[in-house]
Design a protein around this motif. Structure first.
Motif, PDB file in Angstrom:
ATOM      1  N   TYR A 138       0.841  -1.209   0.000  1.00  0.00           N
ATOM      2  CA  TYR A 138       0.000   0.000   0.000  1.00  0.00           C
ATOM      3  C   TYR A 138       0.872   1.254   0.000  1.00  0.00           C
ATOM      4  O   TYR A 138       0.656   2.186  -0.781  1.00  0.00           O
ATOM      5  CB  TYR A 138      -0.902  -0.047   1.230  1.00  0.00           C
ATOM      6  CG  TYR A 138      -1.966   1.017   1.303  1.00  0.00           C
ATOM      7  CD1 TYR A 138      -2.516   1.581   0.168  1.00  0.00           C
ATOM      8  CD2 TYR A 138      -2.444   1.438   2.543  1.00  0.00           C
ATOM      9  CE1 TYR A 138      -3.511   2.546   0.251  1.00  0.00           C
ATOM     10  CE2 TYR A 138      -3.443   2.388   2.643  1.00  0.00           C
ATOM     11  CZ  TYR A 138      -3.962   2.952   1.488  1.00  0.00           C
ATOM     12  OH  TYR A 138      -4.936   3.898   1.579  1.00  0.00           O
ATOM     13  N   ARG A 139       1.890   1.268   0.840  1.00  0.00           N
ATOM     14  CA  ARG A 139       2.765   2.428   0.949  1.00  0.00           C
ATOM     15  C   ARG A 139       3.708   2.555  -0.250  1.00  0.00           C
ATOM     16  O   ARG A 139       3.982   3.659  -0.724  1.00  0.00           O
ATOM     17  CB  ARG A 139       3.551   2.340   2.261  1.00  0.00           C
ATOM     18  CG  ARG A 139       2.688   2.582   3.497  1.00  0.00           C
ATOM     19  CD  ARG A 139       3.286   1.959   4.744  1.00  0.00           C
ATOM     20  NE  ARG A 139       2.532   2.284   5.941  1.00  0.00           N
ATOM     21  CZ  ARG A 139       1.397   1.684   6.317  1.00  0.00           C
ATOM     22  NH1 ARG A 139       0.882   0.722   5.555  1.00  0.00           N
ATOM     23  NH2 ARG A 139       0.783   2.035   7.424  1.00  0.00           N
TER      24      ARG A 139
ATOM     25  N   PHE B  51       2.005   4.118  -3.125  1.00  0.00           N
ATOM     26  CA  PHE B  51       1.940   5.579  -2.972  1.00  0.00           C
ATOM     27  C   PHE B  51       3.280   6.215  -3.335  1.00  0.00           C
ATOM     28  O   PHE B  51       3.330   7.214  -4.062  1.00  0.00           O
ATOM     29  CB  PHE B  51       1.558   5.924  -1.526  1.00  0.00           C
ATOM     30  CG  PHE B  51       1.714   7.386  -1.199  1.00  0.00           C
ATOM     31  CD1 PHE B  51       0.781   8.309  -1.646  1.00  0.00           C
ATOM     32  CD2 PHE B  51       2.796   7.830  -0.455  1.00  0.00           C
ATOM     33  CE1 PHE B  51       0.928   9.662  -1.351  1.00  0.00           C
ATOM     34  CE2 PHE B  51       2.957   9.167  -0.154  1.00  0.00           C
ATOM     35  CZ  PHE B  51       2.014  10.088  -0.606  1.00  0.00           C
TER      36      PHE B  51
ATOM     37  N   LYS C 182      13.569   7.660   2.354  1.00  0.00           N
ATOM     38  CA  LYS C 182      12.184   7.350   2.716  1.00  0.00           C
ATOM     39  C   LYS C 182      12.041   5.958   3.323  1.00  0.00           C
ATOM     40  O   LYS C 182      11.008   5.646   3.924  1.00  0.00           O
ATOM     41  CB  LYS C 182      11.289   7.483   1.484  1.00  0.00           C
ATOM     42  CG  LYS C 182      11.059   8.936   1.047  1.00  0.00           C
ATOM     43  CD  LYS C 182      10.167   9.001  -0.164  1.00  0.00           C
ATOM     44  CE  LYS C 182       9.817  10.425  -0.533  1.00  0.00           C
ATOM     45  NZ  LYS C 182       8.942  11.084   0.459  1.00  0.00           N
TER      46      LYS C 182
ATOM     47  N   LEU D 210       9.327   4.529   6.283  1.00  0.00           N
ATOM     48  CA  LEU D 210       8.549   3.398   5.778  1.00  0.00           C
ATOM     49  C   LEU D 210       8.648   2.197   6.721  1.00  0.00           C
ATOM     50  O   LEU D 210       7.636   1.575   7.075  1.00  0.00           O
ATOM     51  CB  LEU D 210       9.047   3.008   4.388  1.00  0.00           C
ATOM     52  CG  LEU D 210       8.421   1.737   3.771  1.00  0.00           C
ATOM     53  CD1 LEU D 210       6.926   1.913   3.581  1.00  0.00           C
ATOM     54  CD2 LEU D 210       9.097   1.392   2.454  1.00  0.00           C
TER      55      LEU D 210
ATOM     56  N   SER E 270       6.746   2.797   9.903  1.00  0.00           N
ATOM     57  CA  SER E 270       5.295   2.674   9.725  1.00  0.00           C
ATOM     58  C   SER E 270       4.862   1.215   9.700  1.00  0.00           C
ATOM     59  O   SER E 270       3.764   0.875  10.161  1.00  0.00           O
ATOM     60  CB  SER E 270       4.865   3.378   8.432  1.00  0.00           C
ATOM     61  OG  SER E 270       5.276   2.657   7.293  1.00  0.00           O
TER      62      SER E 270
ATOM     63  N   SER F 205      -5.491   8.086   4.523  1.00  0.00           N
ATOM     64  CA  SER F 205      -4.490   8.668   3.626  1.00  0.00           C
ATOM     65  C   SER F 205      -3.451   9.491   4.387  1.00  0.00           C
ATOM     66  O   SER F 205      -2.282   9.533   4.005  1.00  0.00           O
ATOM     67  CB  SER F 205      -5.178   9.541   2.575  1.00  0.00           C
ATOM     68  OG  SER F 205      -5.926  10.583   3.183  1.00  0.00           O
TER      69      SER F 205
ATOM     70  N   VAL G 134      -0.745   7.251   5.636  1.00  0.00           N
ATOM     71  CA  VAL G 134       0.031   6.750   4.503  1.00  0.00           C
ATOM     72  C   VAL G 134       1.047   7.795   4.056  1.00  0.00           C
ATOM     73  O   VAL G 134       2.216   7.491   3.814  1.00  0.00           O
ATOM     74  CB  VAL G 134      -0.893   6.365   3.321  1.00  0.00           C
ATOM     75  CG1 VAL G 134      -0.055   5.987   2.096  1.00  0.00           C
ATOM     76  CG2 VAL G 134      -1.792   5.214   3.707  1.00  0.00           C
TER      77      VAL G 134
ATOM     78  N   SER H 225       3.756   8.089   6.496  1.00  0.00           N
ATOM     79  CA  SER H 225       4.576   6.878   6.526  1.00  0.00           C
ATOM     80  C   SER H 225       5.766   6.997   5.592  1.00  0.00           C
ATOM     81  O   SER H 225       6.703   6.201   5.663  1.00  0.00           O
ATOM     82  CB  SER H 225       3.742   5.657   6.105  1.00  0.00           C
ATOM     83  OG  SER H 225       2.718   5.406   7.038  1.00  0.00           O
ATOM     84  N   ALA H 226       5.710   7.972   4.690  1.00  0.00           N
ATOM     85  CA  ALA H 226       6.763   8.123   3.684  1.00  0.00           C
ATOM     86  C   ALA H 226       7.461   9.471   3.772  1.00  0.00           C
ATOM     87  O   ALA H 226       8.217   9.842   2.879  1.00  0.00           O
ATOM     88  CB  ALA H 226       6.162   7.954   2.291  1.00  0.00           C
TER      89      ALA H 226
END
Length: 254
Positions: free
Chosen positions: A19-20, A23, A84, A88, A91, A123, A126, A129-130
């Motif tokens: 999912y991440r 994105f 990143k 990540l 998260s 969102s 998310v 998370s990055a």
């Protein structure tokens, strides 16, 4: 046939990662200016520069994320992805930690629901998370682990090391990002109840235990205090910079 909990958690972690990554890939791993500063700090650390106490140009938000970024750069080279990768991974750590915390406070089902909500979140989570912007996702992990150990101690009131380890983590979080206060406040509330609900015979020992908690908190946040002792507690100025009107507007969502 019942699916083992470990299998469910593994699936949730994989889904959370996909999912991440989707994105990040859709945004071509682009970083903003705040992230670039964290990356620059990590680069400077690898080049032998003195490890900064705080984010460049300010007196708050500790350099933990930059230190971890420097490790990522050494392992995988300097790139947007390497930078990143730090938030990540943090998260994804929230997924099993959320499970353990939910299970500790409530039950197995609550733990799995918590893990699912961290794996497939809103969102906002998310996006953060990055974002390597100084420790925002890291304090969620630090705070959650601290609550895990604190709730374990509070439930059984044995093994005081759990209480003190929780304090160390909260102290670390205070250096990383003062928004750890949202974890500190409920912990302090339960500690006050712990004192006031004690008998006269146990009152002194409980007060002593809470004072020890404060000492371990200070130890965990030593970089913050050492820097401020040397710089006239300049970090505290940020707490008086906002006007009362600004504070109420934030609560109203303006």
């Amino acid at each position: 046939m019942k699916i083992p909990t470990k299998t469910i958690l593994f699936i949730l972690i994989v889904l959370g990662a996909l999912y991440r990554l989707d994105f990040l890939y859709s945004n071509n791993f682009v970083i903003d200016s705040d992230e670039a500063i964290v990356g620059l700090m990590g680069k400077h650390i690898n080049e032998g520069a003195e490890i900064p106490t705080f984010y460049y140009g300010q007196h708050y938000m500790g350099s933990l994320e930059a230190i971890l970024a420097s490790i990522s750069f050494r392992l995988f080279g300097i790139s947007n992805f390497s930078l990143k990768l730090v938030p990540l991974l943090f998260s994804l750590l929230l997924i099993p930690i959320g499970y353990l915390l939910g299970k500790k406070i409530c039950d197995e089902q609550s733990g799995l629901i918590s893990a699912f909500l961290f794996a497939i979140p809103s969102s906002t989570l998310v996006v953060w998370s990055a974002k390597a912007r100084g420790g925002f996702i890291e304090i969620l992990v630090i705070g959650a682990i601290s609550l895990l150990f604190f709730s374990s101690w509070l439930k059984y009131q044995k093994s005081a090391w759990r209480l003190y380890f929780s304090a160390l983590l909260l102290g670390l979080g205070w250096w990383v990002n003062n928004q750890i206060v949202y974890f500190i406040l409920p912990v302090l509330s339960f500690l006050l109840l712990y004192i006031f609900r004690s008998s006269t015979q146990k009152l002194f020992l409980r007060i002593l235990k809470v004072l020890s908690f404060v000492i371990f908190f200070i130890i965990g946040s030593l970089p913050y205090w050492i820097y401020n002792f040397k710089n006239n507690f300049v970090s505290l100025e940020m707490f008086g910079s906002a006007k009362p009107k600004d504070v109420t507007e934030h609560f109203e969502g303006v």
